[in-house]
Structures are given as C-alpha cells and as structure tokens.
Design a protein around this motif. Sequence first.
Motif, PDB file in Angstrom:
ATOM      1  N   THR A  99       6.407 -40.425  66.703  1.00 33.87           N
ATOM      2  CA  THR A  99       5.418 -41.428  66.662  1.00 33.87           C
ATOM      3  C   THR A  99       5.825 -42.867  66.096  1.00 33.87           C
ATOM      4  N   ILE A 117       8.757 -44.544  67.892  1.00 31.65           N
ATOM      5  CA  ILE A 117       8.371 -45.147  69.112  1.00 31.65           C
ATOM      6  C   ILE A 117       7.456 -46.367  68.714  1.00 31.65           C
ATOM      7  N   GLU A 118       6.424 -46.306  67.816  1.00 34.35           N
ATOM      8  CA  GLU A 118       5.631 -47.255  67.603  1.00 34.35           C
ATOM      9  C   GLU A 118       6.324 -48.409  66.851  1.00 34.35           C
ATOM     10  N   ILE A 121       8.202 -50.501  69.524  1.00 30.44           N
ATOM     11  CA  ILE A 121       7.308 -51.148  70.529  1.00 30.44           C
ATOM     12  C   ILE A 121       6.945 -52.418  69.622  1.00 30.44           C
ATOM     13  N   HIS A 131       5.731 -53.068  78.452  1.00 29.71           N
ATOM     14  CA  HIS A 131       5.526 -51.807  77.482  1.00 29.71           C
ATOM     15  C   HIS A 131       5.681 -50.529  78.291  1.00 29.71           C
ATOM     16  N   GLU A 132       5.516 -50.486  79.503  1.00 28.20           N
ATOM     17  CA  GLU A 132       5.581 -49.174  80.323  1.00 28.20           C
ATOM     18  C   GLU A 132       7.104 -48.944  80.301  1.00 28.20           C
ATOM     19  N   TRP A 145       9.606 -49.918  78.478  1.00 29.07           N
ATOM     20  CA  TRP A 145      10.138 -49.698  77.256  1.00 29.07           C
ATOM     21  C   TRP A 145       9.714 -48.171  76.876  1.00 29.07           C
ATOM     22  N   VAL A 146       8.486 -47.723  77.096  1.00 26.27           N
ATOM     23  CA  VAL A 146       8.372 -46.296  76.888  1.00 26.27           C
ATOM     24  C   VAL A 146       9.150 -45.447  77.710  1.00 26.27           C
ATOM     25  N   LEU A 161      12.022 -42.550  76.319  1.00 26.25           N
ATOM     26  CA  LEU A 161      11.829 -41.179  76.668  1.00 26.25           C
ATOM     27  C   LEU A 161      12.683 -40.781  77.841  1.00 26.25           C
TER      28      LEU A 161
END
Length: 165
Positions: A31, A34-35, A38, A126-127, A129-130, A134
């Motif tokens: 978490t 990733i945070e 972002i 954002h989408e 990047w996630v 992953l």
Amino acid sequence: MMPLDAETALADTPPGHKDELRLWLRLLTCTNLIEAEIRRRLRAEFDTTLPRFDLLAQLERHPAGLTLGEISRRMMVSNGNVTGLAARLEEEGLVERRVSTTDRRAQSLRLTPRGRREFARQSAAHEGWVAELLAGLSDSEREALHRLLGRTKASVRAGLQEGGT
C-alpha cells in the motif's frame, strides 16, 4: 537505493515471528509503495495532491453534490481539512458551493464542468498508473489476490465485531 520498509526491516527476525504480523506488514508495504508512487505522479504530471484527487473523485461519484461533512466522512479526514481543500479547488474553478436543498444552513460542493474535465484527465492517468504498477501479475494472479483480499476484509470486519469495536 530503495528506502527500507517495515517488512524488509523485519526480514531477519528470529523464528516464531507471527505470520499474521508478517502478512500485515506485506500489505502495508505494498500500500505504501503504491500510494507514494501515485502521489509522486500526481504532483509531477498534474501539480496536484492525492487529497485533492480524492475530493474530486468523491464529487465525481455524486454529481448532485455532497456537504463538507459528507465529504470528510467519506475521505476519513477532518472537516477543517476538507474546508481548506474545497476553498482552493473553488478558487481554481474546479468545484462550486451551493446552498443545500435540504438544509439552508449547509452548503454542498459539486464539480464544475471544468472540474469534471480535469478529473477525467487525472483519473484516466491514475487508472493507467495502477495498471502499470500491477502489470507484473497475471490475470489469474490478480483475480486470486482480489478474492483473497476480499476474504481478508471480511475477516477483519468479523474480528472488529467480535472485539466490540
């Protein structure tokens, strides 16, 4: 050099260290990694912050608007934090305040057309990047992880109910 995280710091702990603690630290480390990325990308590409992005996301989900209190509960932050964020977003023309239709003493916020366009740009990035972060997981691994995290969430909630919290 990558900074040392809590999970790595405990890698050499003596045998008998609880598996549950190690699992929690692994979840926390993922978490946090990733945070942090972002947050870095939002700042670099949009000159914005994660709290600003989150507030816009809440308003995007509720086109009729939300009161400051509703936003603070949904974001799990104080009313003061939301008030400051909202003021800056209003100055930039991304949100507008309206007198609540149900309580004239309360104000609600909603996205302006400009705010909708800006959030659409940010959320698309954002989408991506996630997905990029992953991408090392296969479709079946992502599905399995999603299922297991759902079970983890249920386990945590059950533990909270049993503990009287």
